[in-house]
Design a protein around this motif. Structure first.
Motif, mmCIF file in Angstrom:
data_model
loop_
_atom_site.group_PDB
_atom_site.id
_atom_site.type_symbol
_atom_site.label_atom_id
_atom_site.label_comp_id
_atom_site.label_asym_id
_atom_site.label_seq_id
_atom_site.Cartn_x
_atom_site.Cartn_y
_atom_site.Cartn_z
ATOM 1 N N PRO A 1 3.235 -7.076 8.212
ATOM 2 C CA PRO A 1 2.445 -6.055 7.517
ATOM 3 C C PRO A 1 1.147 -6.578 6.909
ATOM 4 C CG PRO A 1 4.760 -5.843 6.956
ATOM 5 C CD PRO A 1 4.623 -7.127 7.717
ATOM 6 N N ALA A 2 1.146 -7.825 6.438
ATOM 7 C CA ALA A 2 -0.047 -8.349 5.775
ATOM 8 C C ALA A 2 -1.202 -8.551 6.747
ATOM 9 C CB ALA A 2 0.272 -9.670 5.077
ATOM 10 N N SER A 3 -0.905 -8.655 8.057
ATOM 11 C CA SER A 3 -1.952 -8.838 9.064
ATOM 12 C C SER A 3 -2.350 -7.526 9.725
ATOM 13 C CB SER A 3 -1.477 -9.829 10.137
ATOM 14 O OG SER A 3 -1.253 -11.102 9.573
ATOM 15 N N ASP A 4 -1.649 -6.443 9.409
ATOM 16 C CA ASP A 4 -1.965 -5.140 9.972
ATOM 17 C C ASP A 4 -3.295 -4.637 9.404
ATOM 18 O OD1 ASP A 4 -0.844 -2.553 11.364
ATOM 19 O OD2 ASP A 4 -1.546 -1.917 9.382
ATOM 20 N N PRO A 5 -4.130 -3.947 10.209
ATOM 21 C CA PRO A 5 -5.429 -3.473 9.703
ATOM 22 C C PRO A 5 -5.319 -2.631 8.440
ATOM 23 C CG PRO A 5 -5.337 -3.258 12.092
ATOM 24 C CD PRO A 5 -3.970 -3.675 11.649
ATOM 25 N N LEU A 6 -4.308 -1.770 8.363
ATOM 26 C CA LEU A 6 -4.124 -0.977 7.147
ATOM 27 C C LEU A 6 -3.387 -1.778 6.080
ATOM 28 C CD1 LEU A 6 -3.274 2.525 8.652
ATOM 29 C CD2 LEU A 6 -5.387 1.817 7.527
ATOM 30 N N GLY A 7 -2.465 -2.634 6.500
ATOM 31 C CA GLY A 7 -1.745 -3.464 5.539
ATOM 32 C C GLY A 7 -2.668 -4.370 4.746
ATOM 33 N N LYS A 8 -3.757 -4.809 5.381
ATOM 34 C CA LYS A 8 -4.712 -5.687 4.695
ATOM 35 C C LYS A 8 -5.380 -5.004 3.505
ATOM 36 C CE LYS A 8 -5.972 -8.471 8.758
ATOM 37 N NZ LYS A 8 -7.051 -8.804 9.715
ATOM 38 N N LEU A 9 -5.367 -3.675 3.495
ATOM 39 C CA LEU A 9 -6.013 -2.944 2.403
ATOM 40 C C LEU A 9 -5.161 -2.943 1.133
ATOM 41 C CD1 LEU A 9 -7.226 0.225 4.360
ATOM 42 C CD2 LEU A 9 -8.528 -1.856 3.875
ATOM 43 N N GLY A 10 -3.857 -3.233 1.263
ATOM 44 C CA GLY A 10 -2.943 -3.046 0.154
ATOM 45 C C GLY A 10 -2.676 -4.288 -0.665
ATOM 46 N N ARG A 11 -2.529 -4.097 -1.965
ATOM 47 C CA ARG A 11 -2.027 -5.151 -2.838
ATOM 48 C C ARG A 11 -0.525 -5.285 -2.670
ATOM 49 N NH1 ARG A 11 -3.069 -4.814 -9.265
ATOM 50 N NH2 ARG A 11 -5.227 -4.832 -8.479
ATOM 51 N N ARG A 12 0.133 -4.138 -2.417
ATOM 52 C CA ARG A 12 1.568 -4.122 -2.131
ATOM 53 C C ARG A 12 1.777 -3.452 -0.792
ATOM 54 N NH1 ARG A 12 5.980 -6.315 -4.571
ATOM 55 N NH2 ARG A 12 7.033 -4.385 -5.108
ATOM 56 N N ARG A 13 2.775 -3.945 -0.031
ATOM 57 C CA ARG A 13 3.093 -3.403 1.289
ATOM 58 C C ARG A 13 4.598 -3.158 1.328
ATOM 59 N NH1 ARG A 13 -0.747 -7.111 1.356
ATOM 60 N NH2 ARG A 13 0.835 -8.748 1.211
ATOM 61 N N ILE A 14 4.989 -1.904 1.551
ATOM 62 C CA ILE A 14 6.393 -1.501 1.462
ATOM 63 C C ILE A 14 6.892 -1.092 2.840
ATOM 64 C CG2 ILE A 14 8.028 0.077 0.371
ATOM 65 C CD1 ILE A 14 5.948 0.467 -1.878
ATOM 66 N N THR A 15 7.927 -1.765 3.310
ATOM 67 C CA THR A 15 8.568 -1.414 4.571
ATOM 68 C C THR A 15 9.976 -0.894 4.289
ATOM 69 O OG1 THR A 15 9.296 -3.715 4.849
ATOM 70 C CG2 THR A 15 7.202 -3.093 5.871
#
Length: 324
Positions: free
Chosen positions: A128-142
């Motif tokens: 998720p941290a390398s995903d184009p949208l994931g890079k926008l987030g401070r937190r990433r929830i799966t």
């Protein structure tokens, strides 16, 4: 909700302003932006969950539906405010070439100087941290429990690709279990010599709970199967006897400990809105989750790791979704 056809980020932003003016609410008091990436068939449910969570955390909700990458690039959106929530919402559908560059549409719509949380209600990227949208987030929830198949593999993949700021709702589902187990050991501080976790056959939450116990207590943790729902029993063995928490109906647990009468304890399985709301309360990296997924990965790399056995436990009917 106002429907915008063949629009762009500027058009969506302008409609947010127009909607606030129409509602007579120039300031919405939003504290974050919640971006969620979802399939078309699940978009309505995901927006409902996000809106419920936004009652506690006023936010701009940006749902992104990635349609076919074929044909002409096109951006359609449904934009609205209010209606039982404090904040703004937009469901954005991308098709054509723009599906390969979703951040170009989402980035201009993020609230300035406020945190961004990215949530995948269904299948999430492996990293998720390398995903184009994931890079926008401070937190990433799966949510490993939401994938249709290979839930345990999905959880392991998230563990192997952990980055600070990542979390999974399979972890959030065991908050109550972890709190209750910690409280039980505070009351009976004898050294734990072994432990076991019993749950439905495929449960990312049970895998995480086992890894958490192994990491915190430095003991081997056996895993057994039951008919669920979710996690049904945890046993911590000490020299004084077993500390046991059992829950067979998904609502009420029983705490048994040496020298004390059995006690009923509320341990209800929570809905997605409650789980998401809990994760939105913290925006810093979860170090305990990081240590747990790293331990889970190491445990699964052990040669000859034994499979889970079937435990003779009571069962209860109910939808599980790999929950805690």
């Amino acid at each position: 909700m106002i429907e915008l056809i063949e629009t762009n980020a500027a058009g969506i932003a302008a409609e947010f302003v127009a909607a606030r003016i129409r509602a007579g609410s120039p300031a919405m008091g939003m504290v974050m932006t919640l971006v969620f990436i979802v399939a078309e068939e699940a978009a309505s449910e995901a927006m409902s969950v996000a809106r419920a969570a936004a009652r506690e955390h006023p936010a701009r909700l940006l749902g992104v539906v990635l349609d076919s990458g074929r044909g002409t690039a096109r951006v359609d959106a449904e934009v609205g405010i209010g209606s039982g929530m404090s904040g703004e919402r937009a469901l954005i559908r991308l098709s054509g070439d723009v599906t390969r560059h979703p951040a170009s549409v989402v980035l201009p719509l993020l609230l300035p100087d406020s945190p961004v949380v990215v949530w995948w209600p269904g299948k999430a990227p492996d990293d998720p941290a390398s995903d184009p949208l994931g890079k926008l987030g401070r937190r990433r929830i799966t949510d490993a429990a939401s994938v249709p198949t290979a839930k345990a593999k999905a959880m392991l993949t998230q563990g192997r690709n952990y980055s600070p700021g990542n979390t999974d709702l399979a972890w959030t589902r065991i908050t109550g279990w972890r709190a209750l187990l910690a409280a039980a050991l505070d009351q009976h501080p004898g050294r734990v010599t072994s432990a076991s976790v019993t749950a439905e056959r495929i449960s990312p939450s049970a895998d995480l709970l086992s890894a958490w116990l192994a990491d915190r207590l430095r003991v081997d943790v056996a895993q057994h199967n039951s008919d669920g729902p979710g996690i049904t029993c945890v046993v911590l063995s000490t020299k004084q006897g077993d500390v046991t928490i059992s829950r067979f109906d998904g609502k009420l647990a029983t705490l048994s400990s040496p020298g004390a009468p059995d006690r009923p304890v509320a341990l209800k399985r929570r809905g997605l809105d409650e789980l998401l709301s809990e994760e939105l309360r913290r925006l810093d990296p979860d170090d305990v989750y990081a240590a747990t997924v790293q331990r889970m990965v190491r445990l699964n790399q052990r040669p000859g790791r034994s499979s889970k056995s079937k435990a003779p436990a009571k069962s209860a009917a109910g939808s599980s979704k790999g929950g805690g």
